[in-house]
Design a protein around this motif. Structure first.
Motif, PDB file in Angstrom:
ATOM      1  N   ARG A 198      -8.389  -9.610  -9.613  1.00 10.70           N
ATOM      2  CA  ARG A 198      -9.333 -10.615 -10.104  1.00 10.70           C
ATOM      3  C   ARG A 198      -8.922 -11.160 -11.472  1.00 10.70           C
ATOM      4  NH1 ARG A 198     -13.584  -8.356 -11.354  1.00 10.70           N
ATOM      5  NH2 ARG A 198     -13.514  -6.250 -10.499  1.00 10.70           N
ATOM      6  N   LEU A 199      -8.243 -10.338 -12.270  1.00 15.15           N
ATOM      7  CA  LEU A 199      -7.795 -10.775 -13.587  1.00 15.15           C
ATOM      8  C   LEU A 199      -6.462 -11.528 -13.534  1.00 15.15           C
ATOM      9  CD1 LEU A 199      -8.685  -7.540 -15.594  1.00 15.15           C
ATOM     10  CD2 LEU A 199      -9.788  -9.789 -15.834  1.00 15.15           C
ATOM     11  N   GLY A 200      -5.855 -11.602 -12.363  1.00 13.78           N
ATOM     12  CA  GLY A 200      -4.601 -12.340 -12.217  1.00 13.78           C
ATOM     13  C   GLY A 200      -3.367 -11.571 -12.639  1.00 13.78           C
ATOM     14  N   VAL A 201      -3.500 -10.258 -12.834  1.00 11.23           N
ATOM     15  CA  VAL A 201      -2.348  -9.447 -13.230  1.00 11.23           C
ATOM     16  C   VAL A 201      -1.461  -9.139 -12.023  1.00 11.23           C
ATOM     17  CG1 VAL A 201      -1.628  -7.224 -14.218  1.00 11.23           C
ATOM     18  CG2 VAL A 201      -3.586  -8.455 -15.182  1.00 11.23           C
ATOM     19  N   VAL A 202      -2.075  -8.873 -10.863  1.00 16.99           N
ATOM     20  CA  VAL A 202      -1.309  -8.629  -9.642  1.00 16.99           C
ATOM     21  C   VAL A 202      -1.568  -9.750  -8.638  1.00 16.99           C
ATOM     22  CG1 VAL A 202      -1.350  -6.135  -9.994  1.00 16.99           C
ATOM     23  CG2 VAL A 202      -3.079  -7.185  -8.560  1.00 16.99           C
ATOM     24  N   ASP A 203      -0.586  -9.957  -7.763  1.00 14.97           N
ATOM     25  CA  ASP A 203      -0.647 -11.082  -6.827  1.00 14.97           C
ATOM     26  C   ASP A 203      -1.181 -10.698  -5.454  1.00 14.97           C
ATOM     27  OD1 ASP A 203       0.846 -13.175  -8.496  1.00 14.97           O
ATOM     28  OD2 ASP A 203       2.245 -11.491  -8.505  1.00 14.97           O
ATOM     29  N   GLN A 204      -1.127  -9.413  -5.123  1.00 11.13           N
ATOM     30  CA  GLN A 204      -1.578  -8.995  -3.795  1.00 11.13           C
ATOM     31  C   GLN A 204      -1.958  -7.522  -3.836  1.00 11.13           C
ATOM     32  OE1 GLN A 204       1.303  -9.574  -0.658  1.00 11.13           O
ATOM     33  NE2 GLN A 204       0.014  -8.618   0.899  1.00 11.13           N
ATOM     34  N   VAL A 205      -3.004  -7.176  -3.118  1.00  7.86           N
ATOM     35  CA  VAL A 205      -3.433  -5.782  -2.984  1.00  7.86           C
ATOM     36  C   VAL A 205      -3.208  -5.341  -1.538  1.00  7.86           C
ATOM     37  CG1 VAL A 205      -5.358  -4.159  -3.152  1.00  7.86           C
ATOM     38  CG2 VAL A 205      -5.156  -6.036  -4.813  1.00  7.86           C
ATOM     39  N   ILE A 206      -2.518  -4.224  -1.365  1.00 10.69           N
ATOM     40  CA  ILE A 206      -2.230  -3.673  -0.036  1.00 10.69           C
ATOM     41  C   ILE A 206      -3.303  -2.638   0.321  1.00 10.69           C
ATOM     42  CG2 ILE A 206      -0.593  -2.365   1.358  1.00 10.69           C
ATOM     43  CD1 ILE A 206       0.510  -5.053   0.576  1.00 10.69           C
ATOM     44  N   PRO A 207      -4.053  -2.846   1.413  1.00 12.59           N
ATOM     45  CA  PRO A 207      -5.090  -1.872   1.812  1.00 12.59           C
ATOM     46  C   PRO A 207      -4.469  -0.515   2.166  1.00 12.59           C
ATOM     47  CG  PRO A 207      -5.338  -3.957   2.978  1.00 12.59           C
ATOM     48  CD  PRO A 207      -4.006  -3.994   2.319  1.00 12.59           C
ATOM     49  N   GLU A 208      -5.243   0.525   1.957  1.00 13.67           N
ATOM     50  CA  GLU A 208      -4.832   1.876   2.326  1.00 13.67           C
ATOM     51  C   GLU A 208      -5.836   2.458   3.321  1.00 13.67           C
ATOM     52  OE1 GLU A 208      -3.919   4.561  -0.866  1.00 13.67           O
ATOM     53  OE2 GLU A 208      -3.403   2.930  -2.237  1.00 13.67           O
ATOM     54  N   PRO A 209      -5.415   3.436   4.127  1.00  8.71           N
ATOM     55  CA  PRO A 209      -6.370   4.121   5.003  1.00  8.71           C
ATOM     56  C   PRO A 209      -7.450   4.806   4.167  1.00  8.71           C
ATOM     57  CG  PRO A 209      -4.095   4.671   5.561  1.00  8.71           C
ATOM     58  CD  PRO A 209      -4.053   3.939   4.259  1.00  8.71           C
ATOM     59  N   GLU A 210      -8.584   5.036   4.754  1.00  5.01           N
ATOM     60  CA  GLU A 210      -9.658   5.718   4.045  1.00  5.01           C
ATOM     61  C   GLU A 210      -9.177   7.096   3.588  1.00  5.01           C
ATOM     62  OE1 GLU A 210     -14.333   7.067   4.692  1.00  5.01           O
ATOM     63  OE2 GLU A 210     -13.281   5.911   6.237  1.00  5.01           O
ATOM     64  N   GLY A 211      -9.342   7.372   2.300  1.00  3.17           N
ATOM     65  CA  GLY A 211      -8.879   8.633   1.744  1.00  3.17           C
ATOM     66  C   GLY A 211      -7.571   8.519   1.010  1.00  3.17           C
ATOM     67  N   GLY A 212      -6.835   7.411   1.245  1.00  6.43           N
ATOM     68  CA  GLY A 212      -5.582   7.208   0.530  1.00  6.43           C
ATOM     69  C   GLY A 212      -4.382   7.045   1.441  1.00  6.43           C
ATOM     70  N   ALA A 213      -3.289   6.543   0.885  1.00 10.91           N
ATOM     71  CA  ALA A 213      -2.080   6.261   1.661  1.00 10.91           C
ATOM     72  C   ALA A 213      -1.476   7.518   2.282  1.00 10.91           C
ATOM     73  CB  ALA A 213      -1.044   5.576   0.763  1.00 10.91           C
ATOM     74  N   HIS A 214      -1.709   8.689   1.680  1.00  8.41           N
ATOM     75  CA  HIS A 214      -1.129   9.922   2.194  1.00  8.41           C
ATOM     76  C   HIS A 214      -1.735  10.342   3.521  1.00  8.41           C
ATOM     77  CE1 HIS A 214      -4.744  10.969  -0.039  1.00  8.41           C
ATOM     78  NE2 HIS A 214      -4.829  12.077   0.667  1.00  8.41           N
ATOM     79  N   VAL A 215      -2.929   9.823   3.831  1.00 14.65           N
ATOM     80  CA  VAL A 215      -3.601  10.185   5.087  1.00 14.65           C
ATOM     81  C   VAL A 215      -2.802   9.665   6.276  1.00 14.65           C
ATOM     82  CG1 VAL A 215      -5.686   9.876   6.467  1.00 14.65           C
ATOM     83  CG2 VAL A 215      -5.869  10.254   4.004  1.00 14.65           C
ATOM     84  N   ASP A 216      -2.346   8.429   6.200  1.00 14.35           N
ATOM     85  CA  ASP A 216      -1.501   7.826   7.239  1.00 14.35           C
ATOM     86  C   ASP A 216      -0.651   6.743   6.588  1.00 14.35           C
ATOM     87  OD1 ASP A 216      -0.281   6.844   9.466  1.00 14.35           O
ATOM     88  OD2 ASP A 216      -2.094   6.047  10.412  1.00 14.35           O
ATOM     89  N   PRO A 217       0.535   7.100   6.108  1.00 14.91           N
ATOM     90  CA  PRO A 217       1.340   6.142   5.356  1.00 14.91           C
ATOM     91  C   PRO A 217       1.995   5.050   6.189  1.00 14.91           C
ATOM     92  CG  PRO A 217       2.509   8.225   5.568  1.00 14.91           C
ATOM     93  CD  PRO A 217       1.134   8.440   6.131  1.00 14.91           C
ATOM     94  N   ARG A 218       2.050   5.200   7.494  1.00 16.10           N
ATOM     95  CA  ARG A 218       2.783   4.231   8.320  1.00 16.10           C
ATOM     96  C   ARG A 218       2.278   2.796   8.185  1.00 16.10           C
ATOM     97  NH1 ARG A 218       2.213   7.334  13.865  1.00 16.10           N
ATOM     98  NH2 ARG A 218       0.170   7.623  12.869  1.00 16.10           N
ATOM     99  N   PRO A 219       0.965   2.550   8.269  1.00 16.36           N
ATOM    100  CA  PRO A 219       0.518   1.160   8.086  1.00 16.36           C
ATOM    101  C   PRO A 219       0.754   0.639   6.669  1.00 16.36           C
ATOM    102  CG  PRO A 219      -1.366   2.655   8.275  1.00 16.36           C
ATOM    103  CD  PRO A 219      -0.153   3.435   8.646  1.00 16.36           C
TER     104      PRO A 219
END
Length: 269
Positions: free
Chosen positions: A206-227
């Motif tokens: 929202r502040l324009g610092v990053v250009d894109q946010v990548i969604p993660e599985p519920e609980g975090g990327a370590h739960v299922d990193p493949r997507p």
């Protein structure tokens, strides 16, 4: 995005099992040729550098490395680079510039190592030189914040034309513990500090610092990193394609960072 607090996202960003730079390298790139040493002092394992292929095209990959177990944590200094690591990164950036290879960086560090020996060998100069060099590169630079992004130690690899951030990653001027210690003289208020620092991916988008946010599985990327790997692959591909149409990538990068933090003042009527 899930309804997590900033403090909860900080905890997920720091989880030992969270996918790190090496996991992304193994899942996104082929024909990886690892490069070591700064040609001045020594090899710093906390900065990973390699030449590789991304969908068949040569690229340079640079990223912070924390390690997976205690032995690797110690070897990589828990992801806190010394000057040699940043000078190695600069060597690979200059090489990428010479041969016209896009640069992809992965950010995951609590910050540069603040020890006496690092300062003696020019930690501040190494970070400053990395910032100056990245600012002037004429090849595309895509940065992916995958875990912690702490202070100048993170920014030294993050002066990118495009900055992508995982949903539960964090990116800030210092740690919440450091913020609480300075502002309130009480590190135990770190969770409270995280809530006011605007360090989450959502805040920074929202502040324009990053250009894109990548969604993660519920609980975090370590739960299922493949997507997550698939989404990062798709994001890098798209951003590199778009940047290939930019005529002056150094100017593009300059304007991007100059625009950060700009405030519009409303005139009184």
């Amino acid at each position: 995005m899930s309804n997590l607090t900033a403090a909860q996202r900080v905890k997920i960003a720091r989880m030992p099992g969270r996918p790190g730079t090496m996991d992304f390298v193994h899942n996104l790139f082929t024909d990886v040729f690892v490069c070591q040493g700064d040609r001045l002092c020594r090899e710093d394992p906390s900065i990973y550098g390699a030449i590789a292929r991304f969908h068949g095209k040569p690229v340079t990959v640079i990223g912070h490395r924390k390690g997976r177990n205690f032995e690797e944590n110690m070897k990589c200094n828990f992801g806190m680079p010394s000057p040699e690591g940043y000078r190695k990164a600069q060597r690979l950036m200059r090489q990428a510039e010479k041969f016209g290879r896009p640069i992809i960086t992965f950010v995951d560090t609590p910050g540069a190592y603040p020890g006496l020996e690092a300062e003696e060998r020019g930690q501040g100069e190494a970070i400053a030189s990395s910032l100056a060099l990245m600012s002037s590169l004429t090849v595309p630079v895509v940065t992916v914040v995958i875990g912690e992004g702490g202070s100048g130690g993170a920014l030294a690899l993050a002066v990118g034309n495009r900055i992508v951030m995982l949903e539960n990653a964090i990116y800030s001027v210092l740690s919440p513990e450091g913020f609480a210690s300075i502002l309130w003289k009480d590190a135990s208020r770190a969770d409270e500090a995280a809530g006011v620092m605007k360090l989450t991916a959502d805040d920074l988008y929202r502040l324009g610092v990053v250009d894109q946010v990548i969604p993660e599985p519920e609980g975090g990327a370590h739960v299922d990193p493949r997507p997550v790997y698939a989404a990062v692959d798709k994001a890098i591909t798209r951003h590199l394609s778009q940047l290939s149409r930019e005529k002056d990538l150094a100017a593009h990068r300059y304007q991007k960072f100059r625009a950060m933090g700009a405030v519009r003042e409303e005139k009184e009527t």
